[in-house]
Design a protein around this motif. Structure first.
Motif, PDB file in Angstrom:
ATOM      1  N   GLN A  80       0.819  -1.319   0.056  1.00  0.00           N
ATOM      2  CA  GLN A  80       0.094  -0.071  -0.168  1.00  0.00           C
ATOM      3  C   GLN A  80       0.720   1.265  -0.065  1.00  0.00           C
ATOM      4  N   HIS A  81       1.918   1.210   0.427  1.00  0.00           N
ATOM      5  CA  HIS A  81       3.100   2.152   0.455  1.00  0.00           C
ATOM      6  C   HIS A  81       3.074   2.817  -0.865  1.00  0.00           C
ATOM      7  N   GLN A 117       0.237   4.678  -2.637  1.00  0.00           N
ATOM      8  CA  GLN A 117      -0.062   6.147  -1.985  1.00  0.00           C
ATOM      9  C   GLN A 117       1.086   7.099  -2.606  1.00  0.00           C
ATOM     10  N   HIS A 118       2.385   6.587  -2.789  1.00  0.00           N
ATOM     11  CA  HIS A 118       3.276   7.394  -3.513  1.00  0.00           C
ATOM     12  C   HIS A 118       2.839   7.479  -4.889  1.00  0.00           C
ATOM     13  N   LYS A 152      -0.105   7.596  -6.185  1.00  0.00           N
ATOM     14  CA  LYS A 152      -1.340   8.522  -6.227  1.00  0.00           C
ATOM     15  C   LYS A 152      -0.778  10.164  -5.834  1.00  0.00           C
ATOM     16  N   THR A 153       0.325  10.076  -5.410  1.00  0.00           N
ATOM     17  CA  THR A 153       0.772  11.619  -4.736  1.00  0.00           C
ATOM     18  C   THR A 153       1.494  12.023  -6.178  1.00  0.00           C
TER      19      THR A 153
END
Length: 107
Positions: free
Chosen positions: A70-71, A74-75, A77-78
């Motif tokens: 998941q880490h 998130q990156h 999507k950023t």
């Protein structure tokens, strides 16, 4: 002493003298040139940042697939959000630059 030039006030020069004094012209601030350069710089920087954020998103996507984490999602999507913001900055600066050039040409 032969390499140094003597500064003579203009009132002391006669008309037959070969010494020519030049006036330094002062550059004036032109807001149009400043605005054009600012818009151009904004467009170039936003395109470069879009490319770098795209490379980052691609790398995070690859790491997300490889590690199923998941880490990295998130990156990713950023990075995609940064791409969207910087590309919209490019489109906005291009639109503003085009509208100013149309106003100058008086279409």
């Amino acid at each position: 002493m032969t390499n140094y030039k003597q500064v003579v006030p203009q009132s002391q020069l006669d008309h037959k003298s070969k010494m020519v004094l030049r006036r330094r012209t002062r550059r004036r601030f032109n807001p149009r040139i400043f605005l054009d350069r600012t818009i151009e710089t904004t467009a170039i920087v936003s395109l470069l940042f879009t490319g770098f954020a795209g490379v980052g998103a691609t790398g995070c996507w690859g790491m997300e697939i490889a590690t199923s984490s998941q880490h990295w999602q998130q990156h990713k999507k950023t990075c995609l959000g940064m791409m969207l913001v910087s590309f919209s900055g490019f489109l906005g600066s291009a639109l503003i630059g085009a509208s100013f050039s149309i106003q100058r040409d008086k279409f």
